[in-house]
Scaffold this motif. Structure first.
Motif, PDB file in Angstrom:
ATOM      1  N   GLY A 293       0.875  -1.207   0.139  1.00 44.71           N
ATOM      2  CA  GLY A 293      -0.065  -0.005  -0.028  1.00 44.71           C
ATOM      3  C   GLY A 293       0.890   1.333   0.042  1.00 44.71           C
ATOM      4  N   GLU A 294       2.189   0.982  -0.316  1.00 44.30           N
ATOM      5  CA  GLU A 294       2.791   2.368  -0.073  1.00 44.30           C
ATOM      6  C   GLU A 294       2.974   2.744  -1.591  1.00 44.30           C
ATOM      7  N   THR A 295       3.631   3.956  -1.645  1.00 43.40           N
ATOM      8  CA  THR A 295       3.876   4.771  -3.072  1.00 43.40           C
ATOM      9  C   THR A 295       5.359   4.336  -3.293  1.00 43.40           C
ATOM     10  N   ALA A 296       5.604   3.656  -4.541  1.00 40.68           N
ATOM     11  CA  ALA A 296       7.121   3.510  -4.952  1.00 40.68           C
ATOM     12  C   ALA A 296       7.229   3.343  -6.357  1.00 40.68           C
ATOM     13  N   HIS A 297       8.208   3.791  -6.891  1.00 41.91           N
ATOM     14  CA  HIS A 297       8.463   3.444  -8.329  1.00 41.91           C
ATOM     15  C   HIS A 297       9.678   3.151  -8.475  1.00 41.91           C
ATOM     16  N   TYR A 298      10.124   2.823  -9.708  1.00 46.09           N
ATOM     17  CA  TYR A 298      11.480   2.385  -9.869  1.00 46.09           C
ATOM     18  C   TYR A 298      11.732   3.290 -11.381  1.00 46.09           C
ATOM     19  N   ALA A 299      13.065   3.997 -10.999  1.00 50.52           N
ATOM     20  CA  ALA A 299      13.500   4.979 -12.135  1.00 50.52           C
ATOM     21  C   ALA A 299      14.568   4.588 -13.135  1.00 50.52           C
ATOM     22  N   GLY A 300      14.960   3.217 -12.732  1.00 46.35           N
ATOM     23  CA  GLY A 300      16.123   2.734 -13.632  1.00 46.35           C
ATOM     24  C   GLY A 300      17.406   2.599 -12.612  1.00 46.35           C
ATOM     25  N   SER A 301      18.449   2.012 -13.039  1.00 49.69           N
ATOM     26  CA  SER A 301      19.662   1.745 -12.329  1.00 49.69           C
ATOM     27  C   SER A 301      20.942   2.260 -13.366  1.00 49.69           C
ATOM     28  N   ARG A 302      22.051   2.516 -12.390  1.00 54.53           N
ATOM     29  CA  ARG A 302      23.423   2.839 -13.335  1.00 54.53           C
ATOM     30  C   ARG A 302      24.069   1.543 -12.942  1.00 54.53           C
ATOM     31  N   LEU A 303      24.578   1.032 -13.965  1.00 56.51           N
ATOM     32  CA  LEU A 303      25.262  -0.412 -13.790  1.00 56.51           C
ATOM     33  C   LEU A 303      26.914  -0.539 -13.771  1.00 56.51           C
ATOM     34  N   VAL A 304      27.315  -1.083 -12.838  1.00 53.26           N
ATOM     35  CA  VAL A 304      28.710  -1.476 -12.982  1.00 53.26           C
ATOM     36  C   VAL A 304      29.001  -3.007 -13.271  1.00 53.26           C
ATOM     37  N   MET A 317      31.645   0.501 -16.669  1.00 57.51           N
ATOM     38  CA  MET A 317      30.195   1.148 -16.605  1.00 57.51           C
ATOM     39  C   MET A 317      30.220   2.162 -17.646  1.00 57.51           C
ATOM     40  N   GLY A 318      28.975   2.340 -17.922  1.00 59.63           N
ATOM     41  CA  GLY A 318      28.391   3.231 -18.521  1.00 59.63           C
ATOM     42  C   GLY A 318      28.970   3.457 -20.038  1.00 59.63           C
ATOM     43  N   ALA A 319      28.817   4.597 -20.761  1.00 60.90           N
ATOM     44  CA  ALA A 319      29.191   4.898 -21.949  1.00 60.90           C
ATOM     45  C   ALA A 319      30.867   4.507 -22.437  1.00 60.90           C
ATOM     46  N   MET A 320      30.966   3.867 -23.566  1.00 62.14           N
ATOM     47  CA  MET A 320      32.446   3.791 -23.999  1.00 62.14           C
ATOM     48  C   MET A 320      33.032   5.116 -24.647  1.00 62.14           C
ATOM     49  N   ASP A 321      32.157   5.696 -25.319  1.00 54.44           N
ATOM     50  CA  ASP A 321      32.798   6.920 -25.917  1.00 54.44           C
ATOM     51  C   ASP A 321      31.856   8.174 -25.381  1.00 54.44           C
ATOM     52  N   ALA A 347      30.693   9.802 -17.723  1.00 51.28           N
ATOM     53  CA  ALA A 347      29.718   9.247 -18.138  1.00 51.28           C
ATOM     54  C   ALA A 347      30.086   7.859 -18.501  1.00 51.28           C
ATOM     55  N   GLY A 348      31.210   7.267 -18.316  1.00 53.45           N
ATOM     56  CA  GLY A 348      31.355   5.873 -18.545  1.00 53.45           C
ATOM     57  C   GLY A 348      33.121   5.799 -18.244  1.00 53.45           C
ATOM     58  N   ALA A 349      33.328   4.472 -17.819  1.00 51.63           N
ATOM     59  CA  ALA A 349      34.826   4.050 -17.614  1.00 51.63           C
ATOM     60  C   ALA A 349      35.145   2.559 -17.672  1.00 51.63           C
ATOM     61  N   ILE A 350      36.455   2.298 -18.140  1.00 49.80           N
ATOM     62  CA  ILE A 350      36.858   0.624 -18.047  1.00 49.80           C
ATOM     63  C   ILE A 350      38.243   1.073 -17.206  1.00 49.80           C
ATOM     64  N   MET A 351      37.988   0.052 -16.017  1.00 49.05           N
ATOM     65  CA  MET A 351      39.164  -0.128 -15.567  1.00 49.05           C
ATOM     66  C   MET A 351      39.714  -1.332 -15.101  1.00 49.05           C
ATOM     67  N   LEU A 352      40.848  -1.668 -15.918  1.00 53.06           N
ATOM     68  CA  LEU A 352      41.292  -3.133 -15.899  1.00 53.06           C
ATOM     69  C   LEU A 352      42.636  -3.317 -15.402  1.00 53.06           C
ATOM     70  N   GLY A 353      42.875  -4.299 -14.557  1.00 50.20           N
ATOM     71  CA  GLY A 353      44.268  -4.448 -13.918  1.00 50.20           C
ATOM     72  C   GLY A 353      44.175  -3.873 -12.630  1.00 50.20           C
TER      73      GLY A 353
END
Ligand code: FAD
Length: 463
Positions: A293-304, A317-321, A347-353
């Protein structure tokens, strides 16, 4: 209220527990697999021999649920609002995804399942089958160089098998990595004894392995197929719900039938099918709140996305360019970092190693705060002639920093929960109970707290 949940995986188990905690609904859960829900993410650890089957147990309680294990639901009667003849007031679809089998000759038997010596990598039973095939085997082929394929390859290599990864695209993990990162990752895998073949289209399964489009024959004792997953939407489509790639849901996670919700890997929200556990668990909480009975909504997620394989540290994560791209490559050390910056925000990143700033990068991405004016500080872990970027110490971490991404638990929540042991923190906040990748960071917080705010020994031991 009668709630029916179809699918007893990571999302189904979480939504059942959340509904149980917030309402007095009667909850019936149908699960096609014969086991209780388990931590699917840790199957990679099971394959690598780092995790035991007992460790896969989820923290969600199952008491108070009417569980129908080993029961695949074939149809929903939306007009009568029944499943297998039993009525529901609200229905939650949590049917997850299934492994994709690519169009390779002889890869499946007549009933659509893989033949002896061939496995996909999605369920506990798949994992048991791979481990059985791997016993006494010397070589393995892994078809697919995405996240799951590489985790499977690393796991089998850790068990002493000589592993070859066969990937159709021009570089590994092409959905998360640019070609330069893919090349560095290939080097890292090869140093770990894994052979990588890219640009390689498998056309047929042969008695001893795979035939590629260019005629190359690759042989091995076992074959693991990890060519991606597809949202399991069969039931939803049969019930006449709107289905695109996944079951289409609105910001309330309602499908085109207002009595039916969809969450987790099977759901498509604002055009995105996430396929990761953090959104699935966030969505489970939103559905449970509404049913209470509560008000709740989902606005999307930022993924890693993180690769969980010994000897390989990778977060993407995020955009590659984008507007501004800064990158650093050191192939010999297996290190690559790439930051994509738009409007002074990451807006995005790749961290390897070995990248000492990965924690800061993830925080900047999560919180959308401005990146340092000297990008080198973030890229290299230090600014030339300037201030060092603070290490990932709990003392320097802001309260709002998300420590456990799977369960969205911040440093502040961990500090406030009062527990001073990792087990106590897990029980109070669920931190560490998803992929487990945050275990060291979580453990660092009570250690740090004990130096700044010691608690009596008996309280520390109890929590
Ligand atoms: C090896 C591996 C490693 C992973 N690593 C990560 C990771 O590091 N981080 C991350 O975030 N995610 C990871 N994932 C993905 C993560 O496991 C999924 O995002 C998560 O399991 C989604 O939960 P779900 O409940 O939607 O789907 P699932 O866990 O797939 O559960 C769906 C359940 O529904 C059942 N079902 C389907 N149809 C029916 C039906 N008609 N009737 C009854 N039951 C039905 C299925 O049998 C299944 O048990 C990994 C997955 C795998 C396989």
């Amino acid at each position: 209220m009668k709630v029916t949940i179809i699918g007893y995986g990571m999302a189904g188990a979480r939504v059942a527990a959340e509904i149980r905690a917030r309402t007095d609904a009667t909850i019936t859960v149908f699960g096609a697999e014969p086991h209780r829900a388990y931590n699917r993410i840790l199957l990679s650890g099971l394959l690598a021999g780092k995790t035991r089957e007992d460790d896969l147990t989820l923290v969600e309680p199952h008491h108070g649920l009417d569980l129908r294990l080993g029961t695949e639901v074939g149809a929903i009667d939306t007009a009568r609002r029944t499943v297998n003849g039993e009525e529901y007031d609200a229905l939650v679809l949590a049917t997850g995804s299934r492994a994709l089998l690519p169009p390779v000759e002889n890869l499946v038997t007549e009933d659509g399942t893989p033949p002896e010596g061939v496995s996909v990598f999605r369920t506990l039973d798949d994992c048991r089958r791979i481990l059985k095939d791997a016993t006494g085997a010397g070589t393995a082929l892994v078809l697919g160089g995405g996240l799951l394929g590489l985790e499977a390859a690393r796991g089998l290599a850790a068990r002493g098998l000589r592993v070859t990864v066969v990937h159709a695209a021009g570089h590994l993990m092409e959905r998360q990595l640019d070609p330069a990162a893919g090349a560095v990752l290939t080097g890292t895998l090869e140093r770990l004894g894994i052979t990588v073949v890219v640009d390689a289209l498998a056309v047929a399964r042969t008695d001893g392995g795979l035939r590629l489009e260019d005629g190359t024959e690759l042989t091995a004792d076992l074959l693991v197929v990890a060519c991606g997953v597809r949202p399991e939407t069969t039931l939803a489509a049969r019930a006449g719900l709107d289905v695109n790639r996944g079951v289409v849901v609105d910001d309330h996670l309602r499908t085109s039938d207002p009595h039916i919700y969809a969450i987790g890997d099977c759901a498509e929200h604002r055009g995105t099918v996430y396929g990761l556990v953090a959104p699935a668990w966030e969505q489970a909480a939103v559905v449970a709140a509404q049913l209470a009975g509560e008000t709740a909504h989902y606005a999307g997620s930022r993924l890693v996305t993180r690769l969980k394989a010994a000897g390989i540290d990778l977060a993407a994560m995020g955009a590659m360019d984008g507007g501004e791209v800064v990158s650093y490559t050191d192939p010999a050390r297996g290190t690559y970092a790439r930051l994509v910056i738009d409007d002074d925000r990451l807006a995005g990143a790749i961290m390897l190693g070995d990248n000492p700033t990965v924690g800061q990068v993830v925080q900047l991405f999560d919180r959308g705060t401005p990146v340092p004016p000297d990008r080198r500080a973030l890229l290299l872990g230090r600014a030339l002639g300037g201030d060092a970027v603070p290490a990932e110490s709990p003392a320097l971490m802001p309260d709002a920093a998300v420590v456990c991404r799977c369960n969205d638990v911040t440093k502040g929540a961990i500090v406030r929960c009062g527990a001073r042991t990792v087990t106590g923190i897990a029980a109070a906040t669920r931190a560490t109970t998803g992929c487990g990748g945050c275990a060291d960071a979580v453990a660092g917080i009570p250690d740090w707290l004990s130096t700044v705010d010691p608690v009596p020994a008996d309280l520390g031991a109890a929590s």
